[in-house]
Motif scaffolding. Structure first.
Motif, PDB file in Angstrom:
ATOM      1  N   LYS A   1     -12.595   7.966  -1.788  1.00 24.13           N
ATOM      2  CA  LYS A   1     -12.178   7.989  -0.382  1.00 24.13           C
ATOM      3  C   LYS A   1     -12.024   6.563   0.145  1.00 24.13           C
ATOM      4  O   LYS A   1     -11.075   6.258   0.878  1.00 24.13           O
ATOM      5  CB  LYS A   1     -13.191   8.767   0.462  1.00 24.13           C
ATOM      6  CG  LYS A   1     -12.746   8.937   1.912  1.00 24.13           C
ATOM      7  CD  LYS A   1     -13.719   9.791   2.709  1.00 24.13           C
ATOM      8  CE  LYS A   1     -14.993   9.032   2.994  1.00 24.13           C
ATOM      9  NZ  LYS A   1     -15.857   9.735   3.972  1.00 24.13           N
ATOM     10  N   ARG A   2     -12.957   5.682  -0.232  1.00 24.58           N
ATOM     11  CA  ARG A   2     -12.846   4.276   0.196  1.00 24.58           C
ATOM     12  C   ARG A   2     -11.606   3.621  -0.399  1.00 24.58           C
ATOM     13  O   ARG A   2     -10.932   2.833   0.277  1.00 24.58           O
ATOM     14  CB  ARG A   2     -14.102   3.504  -0.193  1.00 24.58           C
ATOM     15  CG  ARG A   2     -14.096   2.065   0.339  1.00 24.58           C
ATOM     16  CD  ARG A   2     -15.429   1.377   0.142  1.00 24.58           C
ATOM     17  NE  ARG A   2     -15.706   1.130  -1.255  1.00 24.58           N
ATOM     18  CZ  ARG A   2     -16.744   1.635  -1.909  1.00 24.58           C
ATOM     19  NH1 ARG A   2     -17.596   2.445  -1.285  1.00 24.58           N
ATOM     20  NH2 ARG A   2     -16.943   1.366  -3.182  1.00 24.58           N
ATOM     21  N   TRP A   3     -11.258   3.970  -1.648  1.00 23.91           N
ATOM     22  CA  TRP A   3     -10.038   3.425  -2.267  1.00 23.91           C
ATOM     23  C   TRP A   3      -8.804   3.847  -1.475  1.00 23.91           C
ATOM     24  O   TRP A   3      -7.907   3.039  -1.238  1.00 23.91           O
ATOM     25  CB  TRP A   3      -9.931   3.908  -3.715  1.00 23.91           C
ATOM     26  CG  TRP A   3      -8.733   3.362  -4.449  1.00 23.91           C
ATOM     27  CD1 TRP A   3      -8.682   2.213  -5.182  1.00 23.91           C
ATOM     28  CD2 TRP A   3      -7.423   3.933  -4.508  1.00 23.91           C
ATOM     29  NE1 TRP A   3      -7.419   2.024  -5.701  1.00 23.91           N
ATOM     30  CE2 TRP A   3      -6.617   3.067  -5.302  1.00 23.91           C
ATOM     31  CE3 TRP A   3      -6.836   5.080  -3.984  1.00 23.91           C
ATOM     32  CZ2 TRP A   3      -5.281   3.332  -5.569  1.00 23.91           C
ATOM     33  CZ3 TRP A   3      -5.495   5.341  -4.248  1.00 23.91           C
ATOM     34  CH2 TRP A   3      -4.731   4.472  -5.030  1.00 23.91           C
ATOM     35  N   LEU A   4      -8.773   5.114  -1.049  1.00 16.49           N
ATOM     36  CA  LEU A   4      -7.654   5.574  -0.232  1.00 16.49           C
ATOM     37  C   LEU A   4      -7.588   4.788   1.075  1.00 16.49           C
ATOM     38  O   LEU A   4      -6.513   4.365   1.505  1.00 16.49           O
ATOM     39  CB  LEU A   4      -7.781   7.068   0.066  1.00 16.49           C
ATOM     40  CG  LEU A   4      -7.271   8.067  -0.966  1.00 16.49           C
ATOM     41  CD1 LEU A   4      -7.386   9.478  -0.413  1.00 16.49           C
ATOM     42  CD2 LEU A   4      -5.837   7.779  -1.365  1.00 16.49           C
ATOM     43  N   ARG A   5      -8.732   4.623   1.736  1.00 18.53           N
ATOM     44  CA  ARG A   5      -8.754   3.878   2.995  1.00 18.53           C
ATOM     45  C   ARG A   5      -8.186   2.469   2.820  1.00 18.53           C
ATOM     46  O   ARG A   5      -7.467   1.957   3.684  1.00 18.53           O
ATOM     47  CB  ARG A   5     -10.192   3.770   3.522  1.00 18.53           C
ATOM     48  CG  ARG A   5     -10.726   5.017   4.177  1.00 18.53           C
ATOM     49  CD  ARG A   5     -12.090   4.723   4.800  1.00 18.53           C
ATOM     50  NE  ARG A   5     -12.664   5.887   5.427  1.00 18.53           N
ATOM     51  CZ  ARG A   5     -12.404   6.297   6.653  1.00 18.53           C
ATOM     52  NH1 ARG A   5     -11.540   5.619   7.392  1.00 18.53           N
ATOM     53  NH2 ARG A   5     -12.992   7.360   7.149  1.00 18.53           N
ATOM     54  N   GLU A   6      -8.510   1.846   1.710  1.00 16.49           N
ATOM     55  CA  GLU A   6      -8.089   0.469   1.470  1.00 16.49           C
ATOM     56  C   GLU A   6      -6.620   0.374   1.077  1.00 16.49           C
ATOM     57  O   GLU A   6      -6.021  -0.699   1.202  1.00 16.49           O
ATOM     58  CB  GLU A   6      -8.955  -0.157   0.373  1.00 16.49           C
ATOM     59  CG  GLU A   6     -10.411  -0.348   0.792  1.00 16.49           C
ATOM     60  CD  GLU A   6     -11.299  -0.774  -0.366  1.00 16.49           C
ATOM     61  OE1 GLU A   6     -10.811  -0.746  -1.530  1.00 16.49           O
ATOM     62  OE2 GLU A   6     -12.473  -1.118  -0.118  1.00 16.49           O
TER      63      GLU A   6
ATOM     64  N   GLY B   1       0.808  -1.211   0.000  1.00 21.20           N
ATOM     65  CA  GLY B   1       0.000   0.000   0.000  1.00 21.20           C
ATOM     66  C   GLY B   1       0.839   1.257   0.000  1.00 21.20           C
ATOM     67  O   GLY B   1       2.035   1.232  -0.267  1.00 21.20           O
ATOM     68  N   PHE B   2       0.166   2.380   0.307  1.00 23.20           N
ATOM     69  CA  PHE B   2       0.796   3.690   0.253  1.00 23.20           C
ATOM     70  C   PHE B   2       0.685   4.391   1.601  1.00 23.20           C
ATOM     71  O   PHE B   2      -0.032   3.964   2.496  1.00 23.20           O
ATOM     72  CB  PHE B   2       0.112   4.550  -0.813  1.00 23.20           C
ATOM     73  CG  PHE B   2       0.179   3.987  -2.195  1.00 23.20           C
ATOM     74  CD1 PHE B   2       1.330   4.125  -2.961  1.00 23.20           C
ATOM     75  CD2 PHE B   2      -0.907   3.310  -2.742  1.00 23.20           C
ATOM     76  CE1 PHE B   2       1.399   3.600  -4.235  1.00 23.20           C
ATOM     77  CE2 PHE B   2      -0.849   2.788  -4.024  1.00 23.20           C
ATOM     78  CZ  PHE B   2       0.304   2.928  -4.772  1.00 23.20           C
ATOM     79  N   SER B   3       1.413   5.493   1.703  1.00 27.20           N
ATOM     80  CA  SER B   3       1.292   6.410   2.831  1.00 27.20           C
ATOM     81  C   SER B   3       0.641   7.689   2.346  1.00 27.20           C
ATOM     82  O   SER B   3       0.752   8.061   1.174  1.00 27.20           O
ATOM     83  CB  SER B   3       2.678   6.729   3.414  1.00 27.20           C
ATOM     84  OG  SER B   3       2.603   7.855   4.269  1.00 27.20           O
ATOM     85  N   ILE B   4      -0.042   8.388   3.252  1.00 26.41           N
ATOM     86  CA  ILE B   4      -0.580   9.704   2.903  1.00 26.41           C
ATOM     87  C   ILE B   4       0.551  10.630   2.472  1.00 26.41           C
ATOM     88  O   ILE B   4       0.362  11.521   1.636  1.00 26.41           O
ATOM     89  CB  ILE B   4      -1.393  10.290   4.076  1.00 26.41           C
ATOM     90  CG1 ILE B   4      -2.810   9.739   4.025  1.00 26.41           C
ATOM     91  CG2 ILE B   4      -1.411  11.806   4.048  1.00 26.41           C
ATOM     92  CD1 ILE B   4      -3.764  10.336   5.028  1.00 26.41           C
TER      93      ILE B   4
END
Length: 294
Positions: A241-246, A168-171
């Motif tokens: 937003k849900r994609w970012l959360r995941e 995954g990624f970081s903010i």
């Protein structure tokens, strides 16, 4: 409170003199240096062990601003080493004499130098300086052991981990600037605050880059490419937003307000960078990121 300004370009001897005069006992020296290299180790390794706080961003290791071997050497010597991604100040403090060196220089070769090849730094010594809040910040930060350093498990006590992983990624893989045009203007003016420095490192920017190239480099970011692939012809705000959360793996987990803020920023930066996308209100209230028809 008394203070004395150090030489702007040749500060190494003055720092060594301050350390020699003020540090005599184990646990007395408290260092805050977001970046720390072999030069920093050479400066303090012969002193009685103390405490040191670094920023602990994995990118600092990749760019050579943070030397893990040097931190491991300090741990082996008995130092208490901690990291926190919100660390920015630079400090040398003697708890016995209540005296400190405060300024802009990291404990790196370019930060602490005796020649003109070093950075232009502002440093001063101050007596009777209260560091209670800084010590509290240190105590609440991630303690680094040899095992943690060897496994690159750097900072998980700051706002975000600053760490991208295969999962995954970081903010902090997203630019912090709200506008690429303003980022470009700051690059041209030489105004480098924390936000600009973050984005320079993230997008591999140069002061010679054109505004158009800054936009290209934004679109080339891994997280942006993955997001636009997911968006396809278009997606609504809540779905993005849900994609970012995941896909964000930061610890601690960002808040809902953080995700809303980041989606709004991504909308703005994507539309600014590419003529292929627009933000459109669909179904009365939902803002969609839509790929324009050819």
């Amino acid at each position: 409170m008394n203070y004395r300004i150090f030489n702007f370009l040749k500060n190494k001897d003055e720092v060594i003199g301050w350390l020699s005069e003020n540090i005599k006992e184990r646990g007395e020296l408290f260092v805050v240096s977001p970046f720390f290299s072999r030069a920093g180790l050479e400066l303090i390794e012969s002193l009685p062990p103390g405490k040191i706080l670094v920023r602990g961003d994995i990118r600092d290791v990749e760019y050579g601003s943070l030397c893990l071997d040097s931190l491991k050497a300090l741990v082996s010597l008995g130092w208490e080493v901690r990291s926190n991604s919100k660390t920015h100040m630079k400090l040398l403090y003697s708890s016995r004499k209540k005296s400190c060196v405060l300024g802009s220089a990291n404990l790196t070769r370019s930060g602490i130098s005796n020649n003109l090849s070093g950075n232009l730094e502002l440093m001063c010594s101050i007596s009777n300086y209260d560091v209670t809040n800084v010590v509290d910040f240190f105590n609440g930060s991630k303690k680094l052991t040899i095992e943690i350093l060897e496994n690159l498990e750097i900072d998980k006590m700051g706002r975000f981990t600053n760490l991208s992983s295969p999962d995954g990624f970081s903010i902090l893989d997203i630019p912090q600037s709200e506008s690429l045009e303003k980022l470009y203007e700051k690059l041209q003016s030489g105004f480098f605050d924390e936000v600009v420095i973050h984005d320079i490192e993230l997008m591999r920017l140069s002061i010679n880059d054109s505004y158009e190239l800054v936009k290209v480099k934004f679109l080339d970011l891994n997280i942006v490419k993955h997001l636009l692939n997911f968006v396809g012809a278009g997606q609504k705000f809540g779905v993005i937003k849900r994609w970012l959360r995941e896909n964000i793996v930061d610890v601690p987990t960002p808040s809902n307000e953080d995700y809303i803020s980041q989606v709004n920023k991504l909308y703005s930066l994507i539309v600014e960078s590419s003529n292929e996308y627009e933000v459109r209100v669909v179904q009365r209230y939902s803002e969609w990121l839509i790929k324009k028809e050819a």
